[in-house]
Design a protein around this motif. Sequence first.
Motif, PDB file in Angstrom:
ATOM      1  N   ILE A  81      55.747  40.698  40.249  1.00 12.69           N
ATOM      2  CA  ILE A  81      55.274  39.336  40.017  1.00 12.69           C
ATOM      3  C   ILE A  81      56.478  38.408  39.969  1.00 12.69           C
ATOM      4  CG2 ILE A  81      54.050  37.773  38.465  1.00 12.69           C
ATOM      5  CD1 ILE A  81      52.488  40.242  37.467  1.00 12.69           C
ATOM      6  N   SER A 125      45.543  42.433  42.887  1.00 13.22           N
ATOM      7  CA  SER A 125      44.873  43.106  41.765  1.00 13.22           C
ATOM      8  C   SER A 125      45.168  42.430  40.426  1.00 13.22           C
ATOM      9  CB  SER A 125      45.314  44.573  41.699  1.00 13.22           C
ATOM     10  OG  SER A 125      46.722  44.660  41.500  1.00 13.22           O
ATOM     11  N   VAL A 126      46.114  41.505  40.406  1.00 16.70           N
ATOM     12  CA  VAL A 126      46.470  40.790  39.179  1.00 16.70           C
ATOM     13  C   VAL A 126      45.736  39.455  39.148  1.00 16.70           C
ATOM     14  CG1 VAL A 126      48.359  39.691  37.901  1.00 16.70           C
ATOM     15  CG2 VAL A 126      48.756  41.865  39.078  1.00 16.70           C
ATOM     16  N   THR A 127      44.990  39.214  38.079  1.00 15.04           N
ATOM     17  CA  THR A 127      44.281  37.946  37.920  1.00 15.04           C
ATOM     18  C   THR A 127      45.233  36.918  37.330  1.00 15.04           C
ATOM     19  OG1 THR A 127      42.210  39.105  37.537  1.00 15.04           O
ATOM     20  CG2 THR A 127      42.326  36.807  36.808  1.00 15.04           C
ATOM     21  N   VAL A 128      45.320  35.757  37.955  1.00 19.31           N
ATOM     22  CA  VAL A 128      46.164  34.671  37.469  1.00 19.31           C
ATOM     23  C   VAL A 128      45.259  33.472  37.193  1.00 19.31           C
ATOM     24  CG1 VAL A 128      48.101  33.133  38.005  1.00 19.31           C
ATOM     25  CG2 VAL A 128      48.124  35.498  38.854  1.00 19.31           C
ATOM     26  N   ALA A 180      51.976  37.383  43.263  1.00 15.62           N
ATOM     27  CA  ALA A 180      51.531  38.561  42.519  1.00 15.62           C
ATOM     28  C   ALA A 180      50.565  39.363  43.384  1.00 15.62           C
ATOM     29  CB  ALA A 180      50.841  38.128  41.230  1.00 15.62           C
TER      30      ALA A 180
END
Length: 71
Positions: free
Chosen positions: A18, A39-42, A36
């Motif tokens: 990230i 699969s990473v929620t931002v 990122a």
Amino acid sequence: MLVITRKKGESILIGSDIEITVVKLDDGSVKLAIDAPKSVTVLRKELYKEVQEENKSAVILNLDMLKSIKK
């Protein structure tokens, strides 16, 4: 809490996958670019809090509905 000073074009890394880059500085605001994995929620914090409140409201509403059906 870690406080880091960055200039336009500089980045920070969170883990190895990230990257947050300062893109633009304006009067009292900063524009950030976040790279990122998908699969990473931002989310913006205020949006995250709003979603949490909606979820709490939905749970309470569902519990109330279940209680009324049970009677």
